[in-house]
Design a protein around this motif. Structure first.
Motif, PDB file in Angstrom:
ATOM      1  N   ALA A   1       0.834  -1.203   0.000  1.00 45.47           N
ATOM      2  CA  ALA A   1       0.000   0.000   0.000  1.00 45.47           C
ATOM      3  C   ALA A   1       0.868   1.252   0.000  1.00 45.47           C
ATOM      4  O   ALA A   1       0.584   2.226  -0.709  1.00 45.47           O
ATOM      5  CB  ALA A   1      -0.927  -0.009   1.214  1.00 45.47           C
ATOM      6  N   GLU A   2       1.947   1.240   0.778  1.00 47.42           N
ATOM      7  CA  GLU A   2       2.850   2.393   0.807  1.00 47.42           C
ATOM      8  C   GLU A   2       3.582   2.532  -0.521  1.00 47.42           C
ATOM      9  O   GLU A   2       3.818   3.652  -0.997  1.00 47.42           O
ATOM     10  CB  GLU A   2       3.853   2.260   1.945  1.00 47.42           C
ATOM     11  N   ALA A   3       3.935   1.416  -1.136  1.00 49.44           N
ATOM     12  CA  ALA A   3       4.567   1.466  -2.455  1.00 49.44           C
ATOM     13  C   ALA A   3       3.624   2.130  -3.466  1.00 49.44           C
ATOM     14  O   ALA A   3       4.049   2.964  -4.279  1.00 49.44           O
ATOM     15  CB  ALA A   3       4.942   0.061  -2.916  1.00 49.44           C
ATOM     16  N   ALA A   4       2.351   1.782  -3.385  1.00 44.65           N
ATOM     17  CA  ALA A   4       1.359   2.389  -4.284  1.00 44.65           C
ATOM     18  C   ALA A   4       1.222   3.888  -4.012  1.00 44.65           C
ATOM     19  O   ALA A   4       1.019   4.682  -4.946  1.00 44.65           O
ATOM     20  CB  ALA A   4       0.013   1.694  -4.119  1.00 44.65           C
ATOM     21  N   GLU A   5       1.346   4.286  -2.743  1.00 46.27           N
ATOM     22  CA  GLU A   5       1.275   5.715  -2.411  1.00 46.27           C
ATOM     23  C   GLU A   5       2.485   6.459  -2.959  1.00 46.27           C
ATOM     24  O   GLU A   5       2.364   7.603  -3.417  1.00 46.27           O
ATOM     25  CB  GLU A   5       1.177   5.882  -0.896  1.00 46.27           C
ATOM     26  N   LEU A   6       3.664   5.843  -2.914  1.00 50.37           N
ATOM     27  CA  LEU A   6       4.847   6.463  -3.512  1.00 50.37           C
ATOM     28  C   LEU A   6       4.660   6.675  -5.009  1.00 50.37           C
ATOM     29  O   LEU A   6       5.068   7.702  -5.562  1.00 50.37           O
ATOM     30  CB  LEU A   6       6.080   5.593  -3.258  1.00 50.37           C
ATOM     31  N   GLU A   7       4.029   5.716  -5.652  1.00 48.10           N
ATOM     32  CA  GLU A   7       3.772   5.837  -7.085  1.00 48.10           C
ATOM     33  C   GLU A   7       2.681   6.863  -7.369  1.00 48.10           C
ATOM     34  O   GLU A   7       2.809   7.709  -8.261  1.00 48.10           O
ATOM     35  CB  GLU A   7       3.371   4.479  -7.662  1.00 48.10           C
ATOM     36  N   GLY A   8       1.587   6.793  -6.609  1.00 47.58           N
ATOM     37  CA  GLY A   8       0.438   7.640  -6.893  1.00 47.58           C
ATOM     38  C   GLY A   8       0.609   9.089  -6.490  1.00 47.58           C
ATOM     39  O   GLY A   8       0.176   9.999  -7.207  1.00 47.58           O
ATOM     40  N   HIS A   9       1.259   9.332  -5.338  1.00 43.22           N
ATOM     41  CA  HIS A   9       1.401  10.697  -4.831  1.00 43.22           C
ATOM     42  C   HIS A   9       2.684  11.380  -5.281  1.00 43.22           C
ATOM     43  O   HIS A   9       2.754  12.615  -5.293  1.00 43.22           O
ATOM     44  CB  HIS A   9       1.347  10.696  -3.301  1.00 43.22           C
ATOM     45  N   TYR A  10       3.720  10.583  -5.610  1.00 50.54           N
ATOM     46  CA  TYR A  10       5.025  11.174  -5.900  1.00 50.54           C
ATOM     47  C   TYR A  10       5.628  10.695  -7.221  1.00 50.54           C
ATOM     48  O   TYR A  10       6.802  10.953  -7.480  1.00 50.54           O
ATOM     49  CB  TYR A  10       6.001  10.861  -4.755  1.00 50.54           C
ATOM     50  N   ASP A  11       4.837   9.995  -8.021  1.00 43.72           N
ATOM     51  CA  ASP A  11       5.329   9.487  -9.320  1.00 43.72           C
ATOM     52  C   ASP A  11       6.556   8.599  -9.157  1.00 43.72           C
ATOM     53  O   ASP A  11       7.468   8.607  -9.996  1.00 43.72           O
ATOM     54  CB  ASP A  11       5.653  10.644 -10.275  1.00 43.72           C
ATOM     55  N   GLY A  12       6.604   7.832  -8.074  1.00 49.73           N
ATOM     56  CA  GLY A  12       7.715   6.917  -7.867  1.00 49.73           C
ATOM     57  C   GLY A  12       7.731   5.806  -8.905  1.00 49.73           C
ATOM     58  O   GLY A  12       6.679   5.333  -9.347  1.00 49.73           O
ATOM     59  N   CYS A  13       8.934   5.397  -9.299  1.00 52.43           N
ATOM     60  CA  CYS A  13       9.086   4.324 -10.286  1.00 52.43           C
ATOM     61  C   CYS A  13       8.983   2.970  -9.585  1.00 52.43           C
ATOM     62  O   CYS A  13       9.738   2.683  -8.651  1.00 52.43           O
ATOM     63  CB  CYS A  13      10.440   4.456 -10.982  1.00 52.43           C
ATOM     64  N   GLU A  14       8.040   2.155 -10.024  1.00 54.43           N
ATOM     65  CA  GLU A  14       7.790   0.860  -9.384  1.00 54.43           C
ATOM     66  C   GLU A  14       9.046   0.013  -9.303  1.00 54.43           C
ATOM     67  O   GLU A  14       9.277  -0.692  -8.310  1.00 54.43           O
ATOM     68  CB  GLU A  14       6.700   0.114 -10.147  1.00 54.43           C
ATOM     69  N   GLN A  15       9.887   0.069 -10.346  1.00 52.41           N
ATOM     70  CA  GLN A  15      11.084  -0.770 -10.386  1.00 52.41           C
ATOM     71  C   GLN A  15      12.174  -0.318  -9.399  1.00 52.41           C
ATOM     72  O   GLN A  15      13.144  -1.034  -9.191  1.00 52.41           O
ATOM     73  CB  GLN A  15      11.665  -0.798 -11.806  1.00 52.41           C
ATOM     74  N   ARG A  16      12.012   0.860  -8.816  1.00 52.87           N
ATOM     75  CA  ARG A  16      12.998   1.339  -7.828  1.00 52.87           C
ATOM     76  C   ARG A  16      12.486   1.232  -6.399  1.00 52.87           C
ATOM     77  O   ARG A  16      13.139   1.681  -5.465  1.00 52.87           O
ATOM     78  CB  ARG A  16      13.385   2.794  -8.126  1.00 52.87           C
ATOM     79  N   ILE A  17      11.290   0.648  -6.217  1.00 52.59           N
ATOM     80  CA  ILE A  17      10.696   0.544  -4.886  1.00 52.59           C
ATOM     81  C   ILE A  17      10.782  -0.900  -4.393  1.00 52.59           C
ATOM     82  O   ILE A  17      10.358  -1.829  -5.085  1.00 52.59           O
ATOM     83  CB  ILE A  17       9.222   1.001  -4.904  1.00 52.59           C
TER      84      ILE A  17
END
Length: 416
Positions: free
Chosen positions: A179-195
């Motif tokens: 869920a936190e990984a999804a928040e990094l992606e959704g709120h901060y445009d985090g790259c899934e492959q770097r999480i």
């Protein structure tokens, strides 16, 4: 064999040497301390950097073999609020970089920062020393602001901007849950492959089922009393007031429940939040007590003395209190937010409540009171559930993230 033999951890706004439960000391302090100890047990030396808050503090403290806490000088010899810390980021980064560069023995291979202030300093340290940066958010401003309870001040824009910069600059990001990984992606445009998703752990040597009746007797909890416990910082975000309001409802609607509330913690920051006053105002002074934070062994006794441990947070990246309580064989009632659905198995090890409505919390407490056999079953299931969250698993997964940071230090992973 892992590649990283030494890591520098940045926990600049709070020290792992501090007692969790008050001020800025909480679950992150526990996380940094236990992760470092377990990393050292696997052969990874850890140098932890925190800001000096008193002139008398030693330059370094050996926490254990191959784990050292270094007090770096930046700003005044005094506590500084988290709101004031951003002004010291460059000064803290320079002090850390100088110290890391001068360390004898094996070289530091990775910088691992915790919380956004350390992350901003970590970017500067990593750049100066040409090292990869691994960052763990612990909490995120945009997530907290999306779940802002009444009376709570919003996280400042400088923090949101800082976290955005960290997500873009860090070599790897560690999230506590999917869920936190999804928040990094959704709120901060985090790259899934770097999480990397790495679950926090619990000290299963300390937090474990034991003699519940003995714990209750030692802590003065009478037989037959339904004991609900809270542990954590006394602030609106953590929600102890929700329990006070729920207890007031139960006193009016369920006088048959002989309820006792115990709060372990201290006030945090400059927030105007007087829990004792709230308790007195609700007429619950005889049923609710506030105690100072305690060490792990005594905290485990408190967990075991409780029929239920409550975690009524409005935002929680994971919920170490929930996990520690369950490891002691005590079911948990928690808000259905953030990482708490990962830390509590709803209906099996405790209950998740969909809001902080005192009426819903009163109903959840009453349901576990009324069904004692179910509560006992939940307690047994909780201790088994918690066994999967030992700190050794956290360390193993973190080392994998470190190794990946070396692989992709100069080249982003595919898809980024």
């Amino acid at each position: 064999m892992h590649q990283v033999r030494r890591v520098a951890m940045l926990s600049l706004h709070t020290s792992p040497l501090e007692q969790p439960g008050g001020g800025d000391a909480g679950g992150m302090n526990v996380y940094v301390r236990h992760l470092a100890l377990e990393l050292a047990a696997t052969g990874v030396a850890v140098d932890i950097y925190t800001r000096r808050t008193a002139a008398a503090q030693p330059d370094s403290v050996e926490l254990a073999a191959h784990v050292n806490v270094h007090h770096i000088t930046a700003g005044p010899f005094a506590k500084v609020t988290k709101e004031e810390l951003p002004e010291l980021i460059t000064e803290m980064a320079d002090a850390v970089a100088d110290h890391v560069a001068a360390l004898p023995g094996d070289p530091v291979r990775v910088i691992h920062s915790h919380y956004w202030v350390s992350g901003m300093a970590g970017i500067l340290v990593a750049k100066r020393l040409d090292l990869p940066l691994v960052h763990t958010m612990h909490t995120m401003a945009r997530v907290k602001n999306n779940h802002l309870p009444p009376g709570q001040t919003a996280e400042p824009g400088i923090r949101e901007d800082g976290e955005q910069h960290i997500v873009a600059a860090a070599t790897r990001l560690i999230a506590n849950t999917t869920a936190e990984a999804a928040e990094l992606e959704g709120h901060y445009d985090g790259c899934e492959q770097r999480i990397d998703v790495v679950s926090p752990g619990v000290d299963l040597k300390v937090f474990k089922p034991a003699f519940r009746d003995r714990s209750r007797k030692e802590l003065g909890i009478p037989a037959g009393r339904f004991h609900v416990m809270f542990a954590g910082r006394l602030q609106r975000l953590k929600g102890p007031h929700v329990l006070v309001k729920a207890a007031a409802i139960l006193r009016a609607e369920r006088p048959d429940i002989d309820l006792q509330l115990s709060f372990l913690g201290a006030r945090s920051g400059n927030e105007k939040y007087d829990l004792v006053q709230l308790i007195d105002g609700a007429g619950l002074a005889a049923a609710a007590t506030v105690h100072p934070p305690v060490g792990p062994e005594k905290l485990a006794d408190w967990y075991r003395s409780a029929d239920v441990v409550a975690v009524p947070s409005s935002s929680e990246s994971f919920g170490l209190v929930a996990l520690e309580a369950q490891a002691c064989g005590t079911p948990v009632i928690a808000t259905n937010v953030g990482g708490l659905p990962r830390a509590v198995s709803d209906g099996r090890t405790g209950l998740l409540v969909d809001s902080r409505s005192p009426k819903l919390w009163a109903a959840a407490i009453a349901s576990l009171h009324d069904f004692g056999d179910t509560r006992a079953d939940m307690g047994r299931a909780a201790s088994v559930f918690a066994e999967a969250f030992g700190w050794e698993n956290t360390a193993t997964q973190t080392i994998h993230s470190y190794d990946l940071s070396l692989t992709y230090q100069y080249l982003p992973p595919p898809g980024c």
